[in-house]
Write a protein that holds these residues in place. Structure first.
Motif, PDB file in Angstrom:
ATOM      1  N   ARG A 135      41.149  26.970  25.585  1.00 53.69           N
ATOM      2  CA  ARG A 135      42.303  26.093  25.383  1.00 53.69           C
ATOM      3  C   ARG A 135      43.329  26.794  24.500  1.00 53.69           C
ATOM      4  N   LEU A 136      44.575  26.414  24.685  1.00 46.96           N
ATOM      5  CA  LEU A 136      45.659  26.942  23.862  1.00 46.96           C
ATOM      6  C   LEU A 136      46.106  25.886  22.857  1.00 46.96           C
ATOM      7  N   SER A 137      45.137  25.156  22.310  1.00 42.82           N
ATOM      8  CA  SER A 137      45.444  24.100  21.359  1.00 42.82           C
ATOM      9  C   SER A 137      45.971  24.689  20.061  1.00 42.82           C
ATOM     10  N   GLU A 138      46.710  23.896  19.325  1.00 41.61           N
ATOM     11  CA  GLU A 138      47.372  24.370  18.108  1.00 41.61           C
ATOM     12  C   GLU A 138      46.367  24.881  17.091  1.00 41.61           C
ATOM     13  N   ARG A 139      45.183  24.251  17.017  1.00 45.10           N
ATOM     14  CA  ARG A 139      44.165  24.674  16.056  1.00 45.10           C
ATOM     15  C   ARG A 139      43.686  26.098  16.311  1.00 45.10           C
ATOM     16  N   LYS A 140      43.739  26.537  17.556  1.00 49.83           N
ATOM     17  CA  LYS A 140      43.311  27.897  17.905  1.00 49.83           C
ATOM     18  C   LYS A 140      44.367  28.952  17.577  1.00 49.83           C
TER      19      LYS A 140
ATOM     20  N   GLN B 282      41.003  26.603  30.687  1.00 53.27           N
ATOM     21  CA  GLN B 282      40.900  25.381  31.466  1.00 53.27           C
ATOM     22  C   GLN B 282      42.157  25.205  32.307  1.00 53.27           C
ATOM     23  N   GLU B 283      41.995  24.529  33.430  1.00 56.30           N
ATOM     24  CA  GLU B 283      43.094  24.421  34.397  1.00 56.30           C
ATOM     25  C   GLU B 283      44.368  23.853  33.777  1.00 56.30           C
ATOM     26  N   SER B 284      44.242  22.848  32.916  1.00 59.52           N
ATOM     27  CA  SER B 284      45.429  22.224  32.338  1.00 59.52           C
ATOM     28  C   SER B 284      46.198  23.165  31.428  1.00 59.52           C
ATOM     29  N   HIS B 285      45.514  24.197  30.877  1.00 58.78           N
ATOM     30  CA  HIS B 285      46.179  25.131  29.982  1.00 58.78           C
ATOM     31  C   HIS B 285      46.731  26.351  30.719  1.00 58.78           C
ATOM     32  N   LEU B 286      46.324  26.530  31.978  1.00 57.96           N
ATOM     33  CA  LEU B 286      46.830  27.670  32.748  1.00 57.96           C
ATOM     34  C   LEU B 286      48.318  27.555  33.045  1.00 57.96           C
ATOM     35  N   ILE B 287      48.816  26.336  33.076  1.00 57.29           N
ATOM     36  CA  ILE B 287      50.226  26.139  33.435  1.00 57.29           C
ATOM     37  C   ILE B 287      51.122  26.027  32.202  1.00 57.29           C
ATOM     38  N   SER B 288      50.566  26.329  31.030  1.00 55.89           N
ATOM     39  CA  SER B 288      51.370  26.271  29.811  1.00 55.89           C
ATOM     40  C   SER B 288      52.335  27.450  29.763  1.00 55.89           C
ATOM     41  N   GLU B 289      53.366  27.296  28.967  1.00 55.18           N
ATOM     42  CA  GLU B 289      54.371  28.354  28.848  1.00 55.18           C
ATOM     43  C   GLU B 289      53.757  29.650  28.322  1.00 55.18           C
ATOM     44  N   LYS B 290      52.875  29.545  27.344  1.00 49.19           N
ATOM     45  CA  LYS B 290      52.249  30.745  26.775  1.00 49.19           C
ATOM     46  C   LYS B 290      51.416  31.476  27.815  1.00 49.19           C
ATOM     47  N   ALA B 291      50.621  30.735  28.580  1.00 51.31           N
ATOM     48  CA  ALA B 291      49.763  31.364  29.581  1.00 51.31           C
ATOM     49  C   ALA B 291      50.585  32.035  30.671  1.00 51.31           C
TER      50      ALA B 291
ATOM     51  N   THR C 120      41.396  33.495  16.175  1.00 46.77           N
ATOM     52  CA  THR C 120      42.564  33.073  15.394  1.00 46.77           C
ATOM     53  C   THR C 120      42.497  31.610  14.978  1.00 46.77           C
ATOM     54  N   ALA C 121      41.398  30.923  15.267  1.00 44.71           N
ATOM     55  CA  ALA C 121      41.304  29.495  14.968  1.00 44.71           C
ATOM     56  C   ALA C 121      41.363  29.227  13.469  1.00 44.71           C
TER      57      ALA C 121
ATOM     58  N   ASN D 187      34.509  19.921  16.021  1.00 44.89           N
ATOM     59  CA  ASN D 187      35.039  20.061  14.668  1.00 44.89           C
ATOM     60  C   ASN D 187      35.600  18.735  14.185  1.00 44.89           C
ATOM     61  N   THR D 188      35.156  18.273  13.027  1.00 42.93           N
ATOM     62  CA  THR D 188      35.618  16.980  12.516  1.00 42.93           C
ATOM     63  C   THR D 188      37.094  16.988  12.148  1.00 42.93           C
ATOM     64  N   SER D 189      37.685  18.173  11.981  1.00 40.84           N
ATOM     65  CA  SER D 189      39.102  18.240  11.605  1.00 40.84           C
ATOM     66  C   SER D 189      40.023  17.744  12.703  1.00 40.84           C
ATOM     67  N   GLN D 190      39.504  17.576  13.924  1.00 34.31           N
ATOM     68  CA  GLN D 190      40.350  17.063  15.009  1.00 34.31           C
ATOM     69  C   GLN D 190      40.736  15.607  14.772  1.00 34.31           C
ATOM     70  N   PHE D 191      39.965  14.909  13.928  1.00 35.36           N
ATOM     71  CA  PHE D 191      40.279  13.520  13.616  1.00 35.36           C
ATOM     72  C   PHE D 191      41.134  13.475  12.362  1.00 35.36           C
ATOM     73  N   THR D 192      42.432  13.334  12.550  1.00 34.58           N
ATOM     74  CA  THR D 192      43.364  13.352  11.435  1.00 34.58           C
ATOM     75  C   THR D 192      43.879  11.965  11.061  1.00 34.58           C
TER      76      THR D 192
END
Length: 350
Positions: free
Chosen positions: A177-182, A207-216, A250-251, A97-102
């Motif tokens: 991913r639990l990125s803000e855009r999602k 993804q492994e890096s998102h498994l340790i997030s507070e939300k997950a 929900t993206a 998605n081109t919107s990632q480039f802000t």
């Protein structure tokens, strides 16, 4: 036609193969199927299973077309390859998605790259956005020469498995991913309220890096939710999709929406935000589009309490076969044919 080398996608090679099942790895493997034996550009030379990993400095621009998935880097790639004295042949592949480039520098770099090098986009929507960025941020002499083609990514239909509805409805978080855009918090808020009204099981594969997030971690503590890593194989991935009742998207924005199409073809009922990216995937009049969290809750309750009725409604909307409608518009064969035709057209020899 010259040989093909693939650059980018954030992929790694393990046990001689492209590792991972995220979008980048999946698309690199698709390009490798389209171009058997295509090289993968990486930090060090090695022989893999059916292909070579080659440092960029060792790529011969006289015999190779580079398909670059890290599009903003194409001018730098050109400079590296041009040091040999030959004219580099580089094609951009915009698969995100081109919107990632802000940041202005990021967007200007994207515009310049897509103005200078032929660009293939993963959907009509993405192609339109790229063209708009090029015309707004580059000089007319460059913008007027822009070369852009596109095709919907589509899915591999032979992976789809027979439908099997679970005893307790399964609601999927349709992202890794639990990125803000999602907007994962919106997803969590809605499924929490739905769970209070009717039994559901929520599944979230990250993804492994998102498994340790507070939300997950917070969701994983609930006895009606499962949070774990991305499935190990495509077969297991489609096995789980065939047993998924519904998903809640929900993206804010998507360039295409591969995961949503895969889930719907597998028979899951998709609940979407009423946004242009969602409407681009769906037939006119799609009934499960929400304007706010309250409406999302009501639609998701309906999807998990009467999935067969929802699927029947979608069949009627699509002229009798909703999954067939999706298959006809999201078959990866069309993507591969148009991609290969564009590369031949842009780099025709003789």
């Amino acid at each position: 036609m010259a040989g093909i080398a693939i650059l980018g996608g954030g992929v790694t090679v393990a046990d001689g193969r492209v590792a991972g099942h995220d979008a980048g790895a999946t698309l690199v493997r698709r390009l490798q199927r389209l171009y058997p034996g295509a090289s993968l550009i990486g930090p060090r030379a090695q022989r893999a299973d059916g292909f070579d990993v080659v440092p960029l400095e060792l790529v011969d621009p006289r015999t190779t077309v580079v398909i670059n998935m890290d599009v903003v880097d194409s001018p730098t790639v050109w400079r590296t390859l041009a040091a040999s004295g030959a004219e580099p042949r580089i094609a951009n592949f915009v698969w995100w998605n081109t919107s990632q480039f802000t940041h202005p520098v990021q967007r200007a770099s994207l515009a310049l790259s897509c103005a200078l090098f032929p660009t293939f986009a993963n959907s009509y929507r993405t192609a339109t956005e790229v063209r708009e960025i090029v015309f707004s941020l580059t000089v007319p002499q460059l913008a007027e020469r822009v070369r852009i083609d596109w095709a919907n990514l589509g899915i591999r239909l032979d992976h789809v498995q027979p439908r099997e509805d679970p005893a307790i409805p399964v609601v999927l978080y349709p992202a890794i991913r639990l990125s803000e855009r999602k907007q994962p918090q919106l997803f969590l808020d809605v499924v929490e309220r739905v769970h209070r009204r009717t039994p559901i099981r929520v599944e979230m594969r990250l993804q492994e890096s998102h498994l340790i997030s507070e939300k997950a971690i917070s969701l994983s503590r609930k006895d009606w939710a499962w949070v774990g890593p991305v499935t190990a194989t495509r077969e297991d991935y489609y096995y789980r999709l065939a047993r998924t009742t519904a998903f809640l998207a929900t993206a804010r924005d998507e360039s295409y929406g591969l995961e949503y199409v895969e889930a719907m073809v597998a028979g899951a009922v998709g609940v979407f935000p009423d946004r242009p990216w969602a409407r681009a995937l769906l037939p006119d009049g799609y009934p499960f589009l929400y304007a706010d969290a309250v409406q999302a809750e009501e639609l998701l309750v309906r999807a998990v309490t009467d999935p067969r009725g929802c699927r029947a409604e979608l069949d009627r909307l699509a002229g009798g076969d909703f999954v067939g409608w999706l298959r006809g518009r999201h078959d990866d064969t069309e993507f591969e044919d148009r991609f290969a035709a564009a590369i031949r057209r842009w780099f025709r020899e003789g």
